[in-house]
Design an enzyme around this catalytic site. Structure first.
Site, mmCIF file in Angstrom:
data_model
loop_
_atom_site.group_PDB
_atom_site.id
_atom_site.type_symbol
_atom_site.label_atom_id
_atom_site.label_comp_id
_atom_site.label_asym_id
_atom_site.label_seq_id
_atom_site.Cartn_x
_atom_site.Cartn_y
_atom_site.Cartn_z
ATOM 1 C CB SER A 80 -0.953 -0.053 1.194
ATOM 2 O OG SER A 80 -1.984 0.894 1.063
ATOM 3 C CG HIS A 106 -5.475 -0.319 -1.918
ATOM 4 N ND1 HIS A 106 -5.782 -1.362 -1.076
ATOM 5 C CD2 HIS A 106 -4.582 0.449 -1.244
ATOM 6 C CE1 HIS A 106 -5.112 -1.222 0.070
ATOM 7 N NE2 HIS A 106 -4.374 -0.133 -0.018
ATOM 8 C CD GLU A 155 -7.658 -4.078 -1.940
ATOM 9 O OE1 GLU A 155 -8.363 -5.063 -1.650
ATOM 10 O OE2 GLU A 155 -7.955 -2.914 -1.646
#
Lengths: 297, 297
Positions: free
Chosen positions: A132, A174, A201
């Protein structure tokens, strides 16, 4: 631990599985040299660093890693703490948690700690993973802020200076789950020099330093290459959608693997493959020289 | 009414504004010859045809269209009803509502009514508009069913035979709003001969028959060209995500307009421009010949 000597980056799109199959985390351990490796977790991107550590402490423990440690950095001063630097110097695997990539860079960018991460990767062949925000932070040009609208919009994304473990790309994460294609198109339209890399993800783009790439996990890696594109970005007003013609899109599912210089690489993928593999060594040499100058001056 | 003589298609991505600015509907009226034009509404895609008509009756009334009529088709038999065919033969503008494109084709595909629509477009230069299902139905190969997952998945889309008012493309609608990129990539990966055309809501791709294209409305038109792509589609298992390299993506915002044969057309856009303009006349000639054979045999 020969697999680790080369140095790997694992650029993870967030939400990697931490309790079931743990494919991504197991792979990180493997690339770090196996369950005997020294694993350090850097949570400096997060405002809840202890929660982050607790989560990865449990996951890495479940996967049989004995030598796992949290590098706690509560301020920029901690990045020159010799106890922390000693732990980092012994790390075979370095894991950056999620949070906010701007916070991470504000905490460690340009510090001896940052330089030690580069050394770990380039000189000791450690595996550097980031998920992330930790993924976005890896490139030299880092996606700092950006609106994920339905269409690209001029002026809605901004870049900052990232860790510079690879160059010539901007990483978003994401990617499919948060529908960030329009945002990454905006990045590429504003910065055609950079390749846009969107990572889903529970998915990782693995870069074997100087040697090749691989994709593992559940989603895919999307690459946007605007080198050849026609674009009206320079002429449209702020907030407007530009016309873009001939953006080259590559979709790389799990199992994709290419070696730099191999004969089976589709020609259109070469700019991406060359950028994330061969170019690194050159940039790293420059980067190390910069750091050396700065820190030894 | 010279603007209408050429024949236009308006391929609308659904949810066009019907009560405020009505940009798309006003443009449809203009391309049909203005507020004096004969406008017919075809609701055969919908299970609530009267509600559809009520909505467009009000909108076209507000825009000053006196001569507006609902072509009610409650079964396939109605498509050879001479009263209905007479109204169609006098139409300057033909509007297909949303619903289900498979239902529309089941109701009118291959009928004299279908043939009369082709004549209206090609021989009389009418404007043929379709929104949502009405947009998807326009091409020869029509997106019939498809899952809009996060990544492309082999075997999750299927095509059917559409109206054939243009060829060489597959049209998807509500494109950005319903996050259908992965679905359209699946179409292109399964059918590299076809160009994928994704149209956002309240947005229209206007095709001036044989002459050029234009985009109007609020969103954008996305084109996916897989002619040059490398793909593993043939080798992956059903449900798996293929590797795709070098899909050419074009994003065309409102205001985009290109004439076929003009010198300002970006080279990479030529396959799309040529497909939706120049190719039509040839295909139409074939199509008309087919119809003539079928209906006069």
């Amino acid at each position: 631990m020969s697999a680790a000597k080369q140095g790997h980056l694992m650029i993870i799109g967030g939400h990697e599985d931490r309790s079931e199959d743990m494919t991504i985390l197991q792979r990180f351990i493997d690339l770090s040299g196996g369950s005997d490796a020294n694993i350090v977790v850097i949570s400096a991107a997060s405002r809840v660093p202890d929660d982050m550590w607790a989560m990865y402490d449990q996951a890495f423990g479940t996967l049989g890693v004995e030598n796992r440690v949290h590098l706690e950095m509560n301020s920029r001063l901690d990045t020159s703490n010799s106890a922390i630097l000693d732990k980092l110097a012994a790390a075979d695997g370095i894991f950056f948690t999620g949070g906010d990539q701007k916070r991470l860079l504000a905490n460690i960018g340009g510090t001896p700690f940052d330089a030690a991460i580069h050394s770990a990767y380039v000189q000791r062949g450690a595996c550097i993973a980031g998920t992330s925000a930790g993924a976005s932070a890896m490139s030299g040009h880092m996606l700092a802020t950006g609106r994920a609208g339905l269409q690209p919009e001029k002026g809605t994304v901004s870049l900052g200076a990232g860790l510079g473990l690879l160059h010539g790309v901007v990483i978003d994460q994401h990617f499919s789950e948060r529908h960030r294609l329009a945002r990454l198109l905006t990045v590429v339209a504003q910065n055609p020099y950079l390749l846009g890399v969107g990572i889903d993800e529970d998915t990782a783009l693995i870069v074997k330093r100087g040697a090749g790439i691989e994709v593992c996990g559940q989603g895919a890696v999307t690459v946007l290459d605007g080198h050849a594109m026609f674009s009206t970005m320079a002429d449209v007003s702020s907030g407007d959608c530009p016309q873009l013609v001939d953006v080259r899109l590559h979709l790389l599912p799990p199992g994709t693997h290419y070696s730099a210089g191999a004969s089976n690489v589709p020609a259109a993928l070469l700019p991406f493959l060359n950028t994330v593999t061969r170019a690194i060594a050159d940039h790293e040499a420059d980067h190390k020289a910069d750091h050396k100058d700065r820190h030894e001056a």
